[in-house]
Design an enzyme around this catalytic site. Sequence first.
Site, PDB file in Angstrom:
ATOM      1  NE  ARG A 101      -6.542   0.166  11.231  1.00 17.69           N
ATOM      2  CZ  ARG A 101      -5.258   0.039  10.881  1.00 17.69           C
ATOM      3  NH1 ARG A 101      -4.473   1.111  10.852  1.00 17.69           N
ATOM      4  NH2 ARG A 101      -4.751  -1.137  10.575  1.00 17.69           N
ATOM      5  CE  LYS A 138      -0.465  -0.036   5.047  1.00 14.07           C
ATOM      6  NZ  LYS A 138      -1.381  -0.032   6.196  1.00 14.07           N
ATOM      7  CE1 TYR A 194       9.229  32.602   0.929  1.00 13.48           C
ATOM      8  CE2 TYR A 194       9.856  30.269   0.925  1.00 13.48           C
ATOM      9  CZ  TYR A 194       9.328  31.380   0.276  1.00 13.48           C
ATOM     10  OH  TYR A 194       8.898  31.268  -1.022  1.00 13.48           O
ATOM     11  CG  MET A 234       6.126  23.838  -2.686  1.00 14.35           C
ATOM     12  SD  MET A 234       4.794  24.640  -3.598  1.00 14.35           S
ATOM     13  CE  MET A 234       3.834  25.334  -2.252  1.00 14.35           C
TER      14      MET A 234
END
Length: 386
Positions: free
Chosen positions: A136, A38, A267, A315
């Site tokens: 779950r 998965k 940043y 990013m």
Amino acid sequence: MDICVRPVWAEIDLDIIANNMKEIRNLVGEKEIIAVVKANAYGHGALDIASTLLENGASRLAVAIITEADELRDAGITAPIMILGYTPINFAENLINNEIEQTVYDVEYAKELSDFALKLGKKAKIHIAIDTGMGRIGFLPNEEGLNKVLEICSLPGVEVIGLFTHFSTSDEKDKTYTYEQFSKLTAFNKALEDNGIHIPLKHASNSGAIMDLPETYLDGVRCGIISYGYYPSEEVKKENLKLKPALTLKTNVAFVKELDEDMYVSYGRTYKTEKKSKIATLPIGYADGYSRLLSGKAKVIIKGQFANVIGRVCMDQCMIDVTHIEDVKIGDEVILLGEENGLKFDANDMAEIMGTINYEILCMISHRVPRIYKKNNEIVKVRNYI
């Protein structure tokens, strides 16, 4: 790396994948091995490693969602594929025609699946989930749950392939709760057998239990993170399996510049040079799965030395301090996850910085990152997703 669409890539060593699977096979003996692929095989690329897993010990595959199963079937994978999670009933025809084995934990859903199968003149293959303590999905192992499962087993349009549960603490040193879960499953299965129901494939052992609890193997085991060379925690008995990470995340230097003292990087001005510095820019960022949480904390390996990530990860780019490394230039190879010349910075190291687990680190590597597959140290395939 001109075979990729960009100078960021993940190298997956298929020989290492094969060796990891052989180690698992040697440990579990003749039990069925369900290789969990998965989340794009935990970031390794399900389409391109499934055959290696199957050729080296796995007999079945497991995914989380139907599109993952469809992708494997479309690629020609004929081995049994199990969906571990929820599939909306409107995909029933797809499940049945492609012989995809669906997890079931609701009677009404099972009835609808059975009806679809009968209309197609086939049977829907299912695994019944029992919630022994994960909280779950799954039927509770009580009388009500037993009656519901017996009802499902009587449906004319379903073939019950498996009965399973999921251990929540098998990778912890204290196995008490895992034994409690296992006892609940085996007692539930005995109750089924007392009612004449014999399900061929009982499976409970995940990676932690595979390593530490052979008594929980039942008919089959489900291996996830260990297939890819990582241990599920630091509390398992690592001596039981000799594993090696199969994935290395790399990039190339995109730019090198010199900054004077008291100049800012990235940043927010969170990093300021304390002296004249040489800064390299790397063309990878959080959109590629290289998290912003690594800002100012992670290391990379370049020219056989560590370099620190400085300033905030952007990013699409991040910066490293290479002042102490000679002759760094555009195009130089950089290892973000992996090892070289005795230096290592892997998914465990990254997870510790981010306060998470190695699973998440591997799954975070995005589809913007091409995968390169190697055998015998030679490239055998390249997968550019976009």
